[in-house]
Write a protein that holds these residues in place. Structure first.
Motif, PDB file in Angstrom:
ATOM      1  N   SER A   1       0.832  -1.207   0.000  1.00 45.47           N
ATOM      2  CA  SER A   1       0.000   0.000   0.000  1.00 45.47           C
ATOM      3  C   SER A   1       0.862   1.252   0.000  1.00 45.47           C
ATOM      4  N   ALA A   2       1.934   1.236   0.791  1.00 47.74           N
ATOM      5  CA  ALA A   2       2.811   2.403   0.885  1.00 47.74           C
ATOM      6  C   ALA A   2       3.442   2.727  -0.470  1.00 47.74           C
ATOM      7  N   VAL A   3       3.901   1.699  -1.169  1.00 46.93           N
ATOM      8  CA  VAL A   3       4.521   1.922  -2.474  1.00 46.93           C
ATOM      9  C   VAL A   3       3.509   2.531  -3.442  1.00 46.93           C
ATOM     10  N   LEU A   4       2.306   1.981  -3.461  1.00 44.82           N
ATOM     11  CA  LEU A   4       1.286   2.462  -4.393  1.00 44.82           C
ATOM     12  C   LEU A   4       0.798   3.863  -4.036  1.00 44.82           C
ATOM     13  N   LEU A   5       0.846   4.218  -2.758  1.00 43.51           N
ATOM     14  CA  LEU A   5       0.368   5.534  -2.343  1.00 43.51           C
ATOM     15  C   LEU A   5       1.420   6.619  -2.522  1.00 43.51           C
ATOM     16  N   VAL A   6       2.681   6.249  -2.517  1.00 44.73           N
ATOM     17  CA  VAL A   6       3.744   7.231  -2.719  1.00 44.73           C
ATOM     18  C   VAL A   6       3.935   7.508  -4.206  1.00 44.73           C
TER      19      VAL A   6
ATOM     20  N   TRP B   1      -9.200   6.267  -0.377  1.00 47.03           N
ATOM     21  CA  TRP B   1      -9.821   6.192   0.947  1.00 47.03           C
ATOM     22  C   TRP B   1      -9.896   4.742   1.426  1.00 47.03           C
ATOM     23  N   GLY B   2     -10.161   3.823   0.509  1.00 45.03           N
ATOM     24  CA  GLY B   2     -10.218   2.416   0.887  1.00 45.03           C
ATOM     25  C   GLY B   2      -8.871   1.904   1.355  1.00 45.03           C
ATOM     26  N   THR B   3      -7.804   2.284   0.661  1.00 43.69           N
ATOM     27  CA  THR B   3      -6.469   1.844   1.059  1.00 43.69           C
ATOM     28  C   THR B   3      -6.094   2.396   2.422  1.00 43.69           C
ATOM     29  N   LEU B   4      -6.461   3.644   2.689  1.00 41.84           N
ATOM     30  CA  LEU B   4      -6.184   4.228   4.006  1.00 41.84           C
ATOM     31  C   LEU B   4      -6.951   3.504   5.103  1.00 41.84           C
ATOM     32  N   CYS B   5      -8.169   3.060   4.800  1.00 42.74           N
ATOM     33  CA  CYS B   5      -8.934   2.275   5.778  1.00 42.74           C
ATOM     34  C   CYS B   5      -8.255   0.942   6.064  1.00 42.74           C
ATOM     35  N   LEU B   6      -7.688   0.313   5.048  1.00 43.25           N
ATOM     36  CA  LEU B   6      -6.970  -0.947   5.245  1.00 43.25           C
ATOM     37  C   LEU B   6      -5.768  -0.743   6.166  1.00 43.25           C
TER      38      LEU B   6
END
Length: 219
Positions: A99-104, A183-188
Motif C-alpha cells: 500500500s505504501a509503495v502504491l500511495l507514494v 480512501w479504501g487503502t487508508l482504511c486498510l
C-alpha cells in the motif's frame, strides 16, 4: 534495466504503436514534475497521497509532495514492522508495504489488485472491531468509480436540481482530495495498525501461534 526490458518485451508482444501510446499517455504524464501542482481536478484518476497533499499545500514542489507522501507512510511501516508477531501480523506488514509503495508513487486503480494477496486472507483472519474497518476499506478499494461516473449517475437519477447540486458539490470536494480507492487503502492501513495496537495494548491477552487472539479461559 528491468523496466527497459519490460518495455522492449511489450513492444515485441503488443507492437510499437501500442507501446508508444502506453509510454506517452500512461508513463510520461505521471513523471511530469508539475502534474500535481496546485492540486488535481476531481476528474483525475491518479491514486496517491500526493493528491490530497497538493490540495492542502498547493505551492509545494514535486519533490516536497513526494517527501510528504513518504513521511506519511513511513511511521505506519515502522509500526507494522516492529509490532508484527506471527503470520497474520506479517501479512498486515506485507499489505502495508504494498500500500505504501502504491500511495507514494502516482498509480492507477488497476495496480491495486496487487493488494489482493494479503487482503483476501485478512478479510477472514482479522477480528472485530478492526475487521469492520478493513471490510469497509475493501469495499471502497473495489469501487473504481470516477467523478465523471458520479456526474452521469446523478443526471440519470433525475434528482431535483437543488439535491443534485448539493450531492455534486460534496462529491467534487471528496474527489478533489482523493478517489474511493485512496480512501479504501487508508482504511486498510488503519485497520492493520488498529489490530497491532490493540493486541499490544492487551499484553496479557494470549495469542495463538499464527498471531490471532485467543479468548480468556475462566478458571
Amino acid at each position: 534495466t528491468t523496466g527497459v526490458g519490460c518495455l522492449v518485451a511489450g513492444a515485441v508482444l503488443f507492437g510499437p504503436a501500442r507501446t508508444r501510446n502506453y509510454v506517452t499517455h500512461e508513463l510520461l504524464p505521471r513523471s511530469t514534475p508539475d502534474v500535481f501542482a496546485g492540486g488535481l481536478p476531481p476528474s483525475s484518476v491518479y491514486v496517491s497521497l500526493r493528491r490530497p497533499l497538493s490540495v492542502v499545500v498547493p505551492r509545494a514542489t514535486a519533490a516536497e509532495l513526494a517527501l510528504g507522501a513518504v513521511l506519511l507512510v513511513a511511521p505506519v511501516l515502522y509500526y507494522t514492522y516492529t509490532r508484527s508477531r506471527g503470520p497474520v501480523d506479517r501479512m498486515v506488514a506485507v499489505l502495508a508495504t504494498l500500500s505504501a509503495v502504491l500511495l507514494v508513487v502516482p498509480s492507477y486503480s488497476m495496480y491495486f489488485v496487487l493488494l489482493f494477496y494479503p487482503l483476501i486472507p485478512l478479510l477472514y483472519l482479522l477480528d472485530r472491531p478492526e475487521s469492520v474497518v478493513f471490510a469497509a476499506g475493501t469495499v471502497f478499494l473495489t469501487l473504481t468509480l470516477k467523478f465523471d461516473d458520479v456526474v452521469q449517475g446523478l443526471e440519470f437519477a433525475g434528482l431535483p436540481t437543488p439535491a443534485r447540486v448539493a450531492v455534486l458539490g460534496g462529491a467534487r470536494t471528496v474527489y478533489t482530495f482523493g478517489t474511493p480507492v485512496l480512501w479504501g487503502t487508508l482504511c486498510l492501513l488503519l485497520a492493520g495498525v488498529w489490530r497491532l495496537h490493540g493486541r499490544h495494548e492487551n499484553t496479557g491477552e494470549p495469542t495463538s501461534a499464527n498471531g490471532q487472539r485467543r479468548p480468556h479461559r475462566e478458571s
